[in-house]
Design a protein around this motif. Sequence first.
Motif, mmCIF file in Angstrom:
data_model
loop_
_atom_site.group_PDB
_atom_site.id
_atom_site.type_symbol
_atom_site.label_atom_id
_atom_site.label_comp_id
_atom_site.label_asym_id
_atom_site.label_seq_id
_atom_site.Cartn_x
_atom_site.Cartn_y
_atom_site.Cartn_z
ATOM 1 N N UNK A 6 0.829 -1.214 0.000
ATOM 2 C CA UNK A 6 0.000 0.000 0.000
ATOM 3 C C UNK A 6 0.860 1.259 0.000
ATOM 4 N N UNK A 7 1.927 1.247 0.780
ATOM 5 C CA UNK A 7 2.822 2.405 0.860
ATOM 6 C C UNK A 7 3.423 2.729 -0.506
ATOM 7 N N UNK A 8 3.978 1.730 -1.191
ATOM 8 C CA UNK A 8 4.603 1.977 -2.491
ATOM 9 C C UNK A 8 3.584 2.437 -3.525
ATOM 10 N N UNK A 9 2.414 1.807 -3.560
ATOM 11 C CA UNK A 9 1.373 2.210 -4.512
ATOM 12 C C UNK A 9 0.932 3.648 -4.272
ATOM 13 N N UNK A 10 0.748 4.004 -3.008
ATOM 14 C CA UNK A 10 0.295 5.352 -2.651
ATOM 15 C C UNK A 10 1.390 6.387 -2.903
ATOM 16 N N UNK A 11 2.606 6.093 -2.482
ATOM 17 C CA UNK A 11 3.706 7.046 -2.592
ATOM 18 C C UNK A 11 4.069 7.349 -4.040
ATOM 19 N N UNK A 12 4.107 6.299 -4.866
ATOM 20 C CA UNK A 12 4.499 6.484 -6.268
ATOM 21 C C UNK A 12 3.300 6.562 -7.210
ATOM 22 N N UNK A 13 2.100 6.565 -6.625
ATOM 23 C CA UNK A 13 0.851 6.686 -7.398
ATOM 24 C C UNK A 13 0.832 5.731 -8.583
ATOM 25 N N UNK A 14 1.127 4.453 -8.271
ATOM 26 C CA UNK A 14 1.184 3.449 -9.326
ATOM 27 C C UNK A 14 0.651 2.127 -8.786
ATOM 28 N N UNK A 15 -0.509 1.716 -9.268
ATOM 29 C CA UNK A 15 -1.129 0.477 -8.803
ATOM 30 C C UNK A 15 -0.463 -0.767 -9.368
ATOM 31 N N UNK A 16 0.457 -0.609 -10.315
ATOM 32 C CA UNK A 16 1.160 -1.763 -10.877
ATOM 33 C C UNK A 16 2.331 -2.223 -10.012
ATOM 34 N N UNK A 17 2.681 -1.449 -8.987
ATOM 35 C CA UNK A 17 3.739 -1.866 -8.068
ATOM 36 C C UNK A 17 3.196 -2.959 -7.153
ATOM 37 N N UNK A 18 4.006 -3.985 -6.912
ATOM 38 C CA UNK A 18 3.595 -5.108 -6.076
ATOM 39 C C UNK A 18 4.748 -5.552 -5.188
ATOM 40 N N UNK A 19 4.473 -5.719 -3.913
ATOM 41 C CA UNK A 19 5.458 -6.250 -2.962
ATOM 42 C C UNK A 19 5.172 -7.739 -2.792
ATOM 43 N N UNK A 20 6.211 -8.550 -2.959
ATOM 44 C CA UNK A 20 6.069 -10.003 -2.857
ATOM 45 C C UNK A 20 7.068 -10.559 -1.850
ATOM 46 N N UNK A 21 6.647 -11.624 -1.170
ATOM 47 C CA UNK A 21 7.533 -12.317 -0.236
ATOM 48 C C UNK A 21 8.662 -12.999 -1.006
ATOM 49 N N UNK A 22 9.813 -13.128 -0.367
ATOM 50 C CA UNK A 22 10.941 -13.846 -0.956
ATOM 51 C C UNK A 22 10.932 -15.278 -0.451
ATOM 52 N N UNK A 23 11.181 -16.221 -1.333
ATOM 53 C CA UNK A 23 11.233 -17.619 -0.888
ATOM 54 C C UNK A 23 12.369 -17.836 0.115
ATOM 55 N N UNK A 24 12.073 -18.487 1.204
ATOM 56 C CA UNK A 24 13.048 -18.872 2.233
ATOM 57 C C UNK A 24 13.761 -17.695 2.898
ATOM 58 N N UNK A 25 13.215 -16.487 2.780
ATOM 59 C CA UNK A 25 13.781 -15.301 3.442
ATOM 60 C C UNK A 25 12.666 -14.613 4.213
#
Length: 68
Positions: A11-30
Amino acid sequence: MKPEELKKLDSYFKRTFRNTELTVKARPRKDDSAELYLGDEFLGLIYKDEDEGELSYNFSMAILDMDL
């Protein structure tokens, strides 16, 4: 990172950069970092930093010379 942390960062990245195409994803095994994408393109890593009881997140993005 926990799912609720990923949602907050997403939500922070989408709101800050005004871009709904940004996505935060979990890293495998991290569990101390996540990945940021713009659509299918990997942009960088988000690191969780806990120091003296304070929590922060650091975004790291490498920019290759050939991409400039």
